[in-house]
Design a protein around this motif. Structure first.
Motif, PDB file in Angstrom:
ATOM      1  N   GLY A  12       0.820  -1.212   0.000  1.00  0.00           N
ATOM      2  CA  GLY A  12       0.000   0.000   0.000  1.00  0.00           C
ATOM      3  C   GLY A  12       0.853   1.262   0.000  1.00  0.00           C
ATOM      4  N   ALA A  13       1.928   1.257   0.775  1.00  0.00           N
ATOM      5  CA  ALA A  13       2.834   2.416   0.809  1.00  0.00           C
ATOM      6  C   ALA A  13       3.516   2.610  -0.547  1.00  0.00           C
ATOM      7  CB  ALA A  13       3.864   2.238   1.912  1.00  0.00           C
ATOM      8  N   LEU A  14       3.935   1.512  -1.172  1.00  0.00           N
ATOM      9  CA  LEU A  14       4.561   1.598  -2.488  1.00  0.00           C
ATOM     10  C   LEU A  14       3.572   2.154  -3.516  1.00  0.00           C
ATOM     11  CD1 LEU A  14       6.948   1.055  -4.390  1.00  0.00           C
ATOM     12  CD2 LEU A  14       6.082  -1.287  -4.638  1.00  0.00           C
ATOM     13  N   VAL A  47       0.375  -1.715  -9.509  1.00  0.00           N
ATOM     14  CA  VAL A  47       1.346  -1.961  -8.443  1.00  0.00           C
ATOM     15  C   VAL A  47       0.627  -2.566  -7.242  1.00  0.00           C
ATOM     16  CG1 VAL A  47       2.932  -0.842  -6.808  1.00  0.00           C
ATOM     17  CG2 VAL A  47       2.848  -0.073  -9.199  1.00  0.00           C
ATOM     18  N   SER A  48      -0.508  -1.989  -6.920  1.00  0.00           N
ATOM     19  CA  SER A  48      -1.292  -2.438  -5.776  1.00  0.00           C
ATOM     20  C   SER A  48      -1.826  -3.859  -5.993  1.00  0.00           C
ATOM     21  CB  SER A  48      -2.448  -1.456  -5.548  1.00  0.00           C
ATOM     22  OG  SER A  48      -3.172  -1.789  -4.403  1.00  0.00           O
ATOM     23  N   TYR A  49      -2.465  -4.087  -7.126  1.00  0.00           N
ATOM     24  CA  TYR A  49      -3.067  -5.402  -7.369  1.00  0.00           C
ATOM     25  C   TYR A  49      -2.006  -6.502  -7.412  1.00  0.00           C
ATOM     26  CZ  TYR A  49      -5.438  -9.389  -9.315  1.00  0.00           C
ATOM     27  OH  TYR A  49      -5.918 -10.662  -9.503  1.00  0.00           O
ATOM     28  N   ILE A  50      -0.979  -6.292  -8.203  1.00  0.00           N
ATOM     29  CA  ILE A  50       0.057  -7.321  -8.350  1.00  0.00           C
ATOM     30  C   ILE A  50       0.748  -7.581  -7.009  1.00  0.00           C
ATOM     31  CG2 ILE A  50       2.285  -7.856  -9.428  1.00  0.00           C
ATOM     32  CD1 ILE A  50       1.162  -6.316 -11.932  1.00  0.00           C
ATOM     33  N   GLY A  51       1.085  -6.515  -6.304  1.00  0.00           N
ATOM     34  CA  GLY A  51       1.737  -6.677  -5.005  1.00  0.00           C
ATOM     35  C   GLY A  51       0.866  -7.392  -3.995  1.00  0.00           C
ATOM     36  N   HIS A  52      -0.394  -6.988  -3.933  1.00  0.00           N
ATOM     37  CA  HIS A  52      -1.291  -7.645  -2.981  1.00  0.00           C
ATOM     38  C   HIS A  52      -1.579  -9.086  -3.398  1.00  0.00           C
ATOM     39  CE1 HIS A  52      -1.687  -4.154  -0.589  1.00  0.00           C
ATOM     40  NE2 HIS A  52      -2.429  -3.467  -1.451  1.00  0.00           N
ATOM     41  N   ARG A  53      -1.747  -9.308  -4.662  1.00  0.00           N
ATOM     42  CA  ARG A  53      -2.038 -10.665  -5.153  1.00  0.00           C
ATOM     43  C   ARG A  53      -0.893 -11.625  -4.827  1.00  0.00           C
ATOM     44  NH1 ARG A  53      -6.091 -14.025  -7.259  1.00  0.00           N
ATOM     45  NH2 ARG A  53      -4.947 -15.817  -7.989  1.00  0.00           N
ATOM     46  N   TRP A  54       0.344 -11.170  -5.054  1.00  0.00           N
ATOM     47  CA  TRP A  54       1.484 -12.068  -4.910  1.00  0.00           C
ATOM     48  C   TRP A  54       2.164 -12.022  -3.553  1.00  0.00           C
ATOM     49  CZ3 TRP A  54       0.954 -15.771  -7.995  1.00  0.00           C
ATOM     50  CH2 TRP A  54       0.437 -15.561  -9.260  1.00  0.00           C
ATOM     51  N   GLN A  66     -11.890 -13.636 -10.710  1.00  0.00           N
ATOM     52  CA  GLN A  66     -12.709 -13.258  -9.559  1.00  0.00           C
ATOM     53  C   GLN A  66     -12.047 -12.110  -8.795  1.00  0.00           C
ATOM     54  OE1 GLN A  66     -13.532 -16.388  -6.688  1.00  0.00           O
ATOM     55  NE2 GLN A  66     -13.771 -14.885  -5.068  1.00  0.00           N
ATOM     56  N   ALA A  67     -10.765 -12.230  -8.505  1.00  0.00           N
ATOM     57  CA  ALA A  67     -10.085 -11.277  -7.624  1.00  0.00           C
ATOM     58  C   ALA A  67      -9.875  -9.907  -8.275  1.00  0.00           C
ATOM     59  CB  ALA A  67      -8.742 -11.847  -7.169  1.00  0.00           C
ATOM     60  N   PHE A  68      -9.506  -9.884  -9.560  1.00  0.00           N
ATOM     61  CA  PHE A  68      -9.184  -8.604 -10.196  1.00  0.00           C
ATOM     62  C   PHE A  68     -10.353  -7.629 -10.195  1.00  0.00           C
ATOM     63  CE2 PHE A  68      -8.714  -5.646 -13.682  1.00  0.00           C
ATOM     64  CZ  PHE A  68      -7.440  -5.146 -13.471  1.00  0.00           C
ATOM     65  N   PRO A  69     -11.532  -8.005 -10.703  1.00  0.00           N
ATOM     66  CA  PRO A  69     -12.626  -7.023 -10.693  1.00  0.00           C
ATOM     67  C   PRO A  69     -13.063  -6.638  -9.281  1.00  0.00           C
ATOM     68  CG  PRO A  69     -13.386  -9.112 -11.621  1.00  0.00           C
ATOM     69  CD  PRO A  69     -11.914  -9.232 -11.381  1.00  0.00           C
ATOM     70  N   ARG A  70     -12.989  -7.586  -8.367  1.00  0.00           N
ATOM     71  CA  ARG A  70     -13.352  -7.269  -6.987  1.00  0.00           C
ATOM     72  C   ARG A  70     -12.359  -6.280  -6.380  1.00  0.00           C
ATOM     73  NH1 ARG A  70     -15.284 -12.795  -3.902  1.00  0.00           N
ATOM     74  NH2 ARG A  70     -17.153 -13.160  -5.133  1.00  0.00           N
TER      75      ARG A  70
END
Length: 124
Positions: A12-14, A47-54, A66-70
């Motif tokens: 989140g900070a990144l 940055v947020s999605y990829i970082g949080h996902r991985w 499922q996760a991306f649109p949510r």
């Protein structure tokens, strides 16, 4: 849960840094503040999605469809909530900007983490 929260705060900070720098650069190039803010949000989202996902939610069983649109919905909701809460507080209270911004960012971050953990990256 502790590793997930640490990951969420770090990513989140990144992402917030990307958003901030992009918005400032766009504004310096003549973009209106609202448009610069949107550009910052849109470039920080991957940055947020990829970082949080991985990292933050690496144990999720939710697939990308499922996760991306949510997560995008959660991010948009957070962006709109941030804008609205800032505007309301600055318009209707005598509180200083630095305090309002800090409180709003913490409230929105908590909401975003809860929605991400229990909905966006939740399998089911």
């Amino acid at each position: 849960m502790q590793a997930s929260l640490l990951g969420f705060v770090s990513i989140g900070a990144l992402a917030a840094g990307v958003h901030y720098v992009v918005a400032l650069l766009a504004h310096a190039l003549g973009w209106q503040p609202a448009n610069a803010n949107w550009l910052g949000f849109l470039l920080a989202f991957p940055v947020s999605y990829i970082g949080h996902r991985w990292w933050s939610f690496r144990g999720t069983l939710a697939n990308h469809r499922q996760a991306f649109p949510r997560f995008f919905a959660v991010a948009l909701l957070g962006f709109f909530a941030n804008q609205l809460l800032l505007w309301l507080a600055l318009t209707y209270t005598p509180l200083p900007f630095w305090l309002v911004l800090g409180v709003v960012m913490v409230l929105v971050a908590i909401s975003t983490w809860l929605l991400s953990r229990f909905w966006a990256f939740h399998h089911g």
